[in-house]
Scaffold this motif. Structure first.
Motif, PDB file in Angstrom:
ATOM      1  N   ARG A  97     -13.778  11.488   3.655  1.00 14.96           N
ATOM      2  CA  ARG A  97     -14.361  10.589   4.659  1.00 14.96           C
ATOM      3  C   ARG A  97     -14.383  11.260   6.033  1.00 14.96           C
ATOM      4  NH1 ARG A  97     -13.053   5.519   2.291  1.00 14.96           N
ATOM      5  NH2 ARG A  97     -13.126   5.864   0.032  1.00 14.96           N
ATOM      6  N   ARG A 114       0.825  -1.210   0.000  1.00 23.49           N
ATOM      7  CA  ARG A 114       0.000   0.000   0.000  1.00 23.49           C
ATOM      8  C   ARG A 114       0.860   1.262   0.000  1.00 23.49           C
ATOM      9  NH1 ARG A 114      -4.933   1.100   2.927  1.00 23.49           N
ATOM     10  NH2 ARG A 114      -5.791   1.311   0.840  1.00 23.49           N
ATOM     11  N   GLN A 137      -6.882   8.135  -3.894  1.00 22.79           N
ATOM     12  CA  GLN A 137      -8.205   8.733  -3.999  1.00 22.79           C
ATOM     13  C   GLN A 137      -8.228  10.193  -3.581  1.00 22.79           C
ATOM     14  OE1 GLN A 137     -11.250   6.382  -2.072  1.00 22.79           O
ATOM     15  NE2 GLN A 137     -10.167   4.462  -2.498  1.00 22.79           N
ATOM     16  N   LEU A 138      -7.078  10.762  -3.297  1.00 22.49           N
ATOM     17  CA  LEU A 138      -7.061  12.154  -2.890  1.00 22.49           C
ATOM     18  C   LEU A 138      -7.320  13.056  -4.092  1.00 22.49           C
ATOM     19  CD1 LEU A 138      -4.090  12.293  -0.383  1.00 22.49           C
ATOM     20  CD2 LEU A 138      -6.509  11.971   0.062  1.00 22.49           C
ATOM     21  N   GLU A 155       1.187  10.496  -3.274  1.00 18.38           N
ATOM     22  CA  GLU A 155       0.598  10.782  -1.966  1.00 18.38           C
ATOM     23  C   GLU A 155       1.575  10.406  -0.845  1.00 18.38           C
ATOM     24  OE1 GLU A 155      -3.869   9.733  -3.658  1.00 18.38           O
ATOM     25  OE2 GLU A 155      -3.114   8.694  -1.888  1.00 18.38           O
ATOM     26  N   LEU A 167      -7.905  10.739   5.756  1.00 18.59           N
ATOM     27  CA  LEU A 167      -9.325  10.391   5.660  1.00 18.59           C
ATOM     28  C   LEU A 167     -10.176  11.600   5.288  1.00 18.59           C
ATOM     29  CD1 LEU A 167     -10.007   7.984   8.682  1.00 18.59           C
ATOM     30  CD2 LEU A 167     -10.257   7.451   6.252  1.00 18.59           C
ATOM     31  N   THR A 182       0.054  10.045   2.693  1.00 19.13           N
ATOM     32  CA  THR A 182      -0.608   8.763   2.888  1.00 19.13           C
ATOM     33  C   THR A 182       0.410   7.670   3.189  1.00 19.13           C
ATOM     34  OG1 THR A 182      -2.360   9.427   1.341  1.00 19.13           O
ATOM     35  CG2 THR A 182      -2.181   7.087   1.860  1.00 19.13           C
ATOM     36  N   TRP A 199      -7.873  -0.054   5.288  1.00 20.85           N
ATOM     37  CA  TRP A 199      -8.836   0.675   4.460  1.00 20.85           C
ATOM     38  C   TRP A 199      -8.505   2.142   4.230  1.00 20.85           C
ATOM     39  CZ3 TRP A 199     -11.504  -2.724   8.113  1.00 20.85           C
ATOM     40  CH2 TRP A 199     -12.022  -3.864   7.496  1.00 20.85           C
ATOM     41  N   LEU A 200      -7.397   2.643   4.720  1.00 26.50           N
ATOM     42  CA  LEU A 200      -7.073   4.050   4.467  1.00 26.50           C
ATOM     43  C   LEU A 200      -7.042   4.298   2.962  1.00 26.50           C
ATOM     44  CD1 LEU A 200      -6.275   6.582   6.188  1.00 26.50           C
ATOM     45  CD2 LEU A 200      -3.923   6.113   5.517  1.00 26.50           C
ATOM     46  N   PRO A 201      -7.759   5.301   2.464  1.00 29.22           N
ATOM     47  CA  PRO A 201      -7.813   5.534   1.012  1.00 29.22           C
ATOM     48  C   PRO A 201      -6.431   5.784   0.423  1.00 29.22           C
ATOM     49  CG  PRO A 201      -9.504   6.802   2.147  1.00 29.22           C
ATOM     50  CD  PRO A 201      -8.601   6.244   3.216  1.00 29.22           C
ATOM     51  N   VAL A 202      -6.144   5.097  -0.663  1.00 30.29           N
ATOM     52  CA  VAL A 202      -4.886   5.273  -1.393  1.00 30.29           C
ATOM     53  C   VAL A 202      -5.229   5.566  -2.848  1.00 30.29           C
ATOM     54  CG1 VAL A 202      -2.783   4.158  -2.224  1.00 30.29           C
ATOM     55  CG2 VAL A 202      -3.550   3.779   0.132  1.00 30.29           C
ATOM     56  N   ALA A 240      -9.672  12.737   1.745  1.00 34.30           N
ATOM     57  CA  ALA A 240     -10.255  11.803   0.785  1.00 34.30           C
ATOM     58  C   ALA A 240     -11.779  11.812   0.823  1.00 34.30           C
ATOM     59  CB  ALA A 240      -9.732  10.394   1.044  1.00 34.30           C
TER      60      ALA A 240
END
Length: 471
Positions: free
Chosen positions: A318, A270, A368-369, A279, A313, A282, A363-366, A316
């Protein structure tokens, strides 16, 4: 309830929130009486004034002493020149300055647009965060280390790679856990930054060996490997994978090693994806989460390493997920199982901070920023398409004077994001806010470019990460 629309109303709201926060922190969580700072202070004074040995010192009436690498003791030598009260005040000021630096990197330069009101809301939210409360109350060094490491995240994100690695190297020499960030530089093929970090950590460790040869020899040959110096692994404050296993009564090192390898494999995959998407914040957030999970001991106050993940988060999109998880980390809920962590409720409740950390890692968004860019090579320059004349420009609702406190705080935490899809693109040569995607400097950038809180009096359970070799 509508948010206040006038400066007077906002000031009154902030004052009310400040009172609530003050009452909460003064009554719900017990204060730690600077226990860890007393360990540092007593160790340095015993070493310099009484001829004692660094790792022989114990806080009077306890079995707890200094367990950081010897370089940490060398860095803390100035405390031998001042009184304890001065040392406490200095530690508070340093922690506040470091926290400001952390927020600046996570949020980006656009925090100014939210003014004093947004900063006040963020300050109230941060004051409730249990890992931060304990870090300040113990006189711990966690925020200082986080600031050092995130400085390198900012350097890498903005293309200032010449100096990248220094912060990580210093942090790894002071405490063992941040050494995983050198691994991040290696798995993402930032070899120069990894080399800088390794050299800095080695030089700092070598300096400590010159200044304190006996202490260095003892630490690297005995203290670091002696888990009994760390304290009870099943203590509820230990929110690592090892802590979960210990509370289950699983003593097998093989089981723990397998779990660590699985977590490290997932993290490496990841983290590389995050860096490929440009990112860096991230990638550093994922590394902080992983360090907390794989360390044999992760006391609650070590979880300040989760702060960058909350920034990711919110950026992104969330904010509700971030708010719910953040609220749980403000409650001190794990201490409900201080005496007994048996049963299903004990398994779930006493490890809830570990579950949050593990969930964020998974589950941390990768990728998707908003405005995230994918890098193709370390030496290629990123050149964006020219702005479209038809591209609409919009302003976030949270920027308006009538924005709600929740929206304002969420927008403040995510202020560094790039323009969302559909807004005017930015050329690679233009300055871009936020540490996750780089900020130009007039030209296109290269892509490479321990005791813990307790529901009982602190004196009765003086376990502190400052007294643990595993850091």
């Amino acid at each position: 309830m509508r948010p206040p629309r006038t400066d007077r109303g906002r000031l009154l709201l902030l004052l009310a929130l400040a009172v609530v926060v003050t009452v909460f922190t003064a009554t719900v969580p017990l204060l730690r009486d600077w226990f860890d700072l007393r360990v540092y202070y007593g160790t340095v004074n015993s070493w310099t004034h009484d001829g004692g040995r660094v790792y022989d010192y114990r806080v009077p009436g306890t079995q707890y002493g200094f367990t950081y690498p010897p370089f940490a003791a060398v860095v803390m030598l100035p405390m031998a020149l001042v009184g304890l009260r001065t040392a406490i005040v200095t530690a508070l000021l340093l922690n506040l300055a470091a926290l400001a630096a952390v927020v600046r990197v996570v949020v980006g330069p656009r925090w100014r647009r939210y003014g004093w009101y947004g900063v006040g809301l963020a300050a109230c939210a941060l004051a409730l965060f249990e890992p931060l409360r304990d870090t300040f109350s113990f006189g711990q060094v966690n925020v200082l280390l986080l600031a050092l490491v995130l400085t390198d995240a900012w350097l890498l994100a903005t293309g200032r790679t010449r100096w990248a690695g220094i912060g990580i190297g210093l942090a790894a020499a002071i405490k063992l856990t941040p050494a995983l960030f050198i691994g991040l530089l290696l798995v993402t093929r930032r070899r120069r930054a990894a080399a800088v970090a390794t050299v800095v950590a080695g030089a700092a460790t070598g300096l400590a060996a010159v200044v304190a040869p006996d202490a260095s020899r003892f630490y690297w040959t005995q203290a670091m490997w002696d888990t009994t110096r760390v304290g009870r692994l099943d203590y509820v404050s230990n929110q690592s994978l090892q802590g979960v296993l210990a509370r289950l009564g699983v003593e097998s090192r093989a089981v723990w090693a397998v779990l660590v390898l699985v977590v490290l494999g997932w993290w490496a995959w990841r983290a590389r994806r995050a860096v490929a998407a440009g990112e860096w914040l991230t990638a550093f957030a994922l590394t902080g989460l992983t360090a907390c999970l794989v360390s044999p001991v992760t006391w609650v106050h070590h979880l300040v390493w989760l702060l960058p993940a909350f920034g990711v988060l919110i950026r992104a999109g969330r904010p509700r997920v971030a708010g719910a998880l953040y609220a749980l980390l403000c409650t001190s809920v794990v201490w409900l199982w201080f005496d007994d962590s048996s049963g299903v409720d004990g398994f779930l409740g006493s490890n809830i901070y570990t579950w949050i950390t593990l969930g964020l890692l998974v589950w941390l968004p990768v990728g998707q920023l908003p405005g995230g860019r994918r890098t193709t090579s370390r030496s290629s320059s990123a050149t964006a398409a020219p702005p479209s004349a038809a591209a609409p420009t919009t302003s976030a609702a949270s920027d308006q004077p009538g924005a709600s406190p929740t929206a304002t705080a969420a927008a403040l935490a995510g202020a560094g994001a790039e323009p969302a899809p559909g807004s005017a693109p930015v050329s690679a040569a233009a300055p871009v806010s936020g540490p996750g995607w780089g900020r130009g400097r007039g030209r296109a950038r290269s892509a490479s470019s321990e005791p813990t809180g307790s529901t009982r009096p602190a004196a009765a359970n003086p376990q502190s990460s400052s007294s643990r070799a595993s850091s």
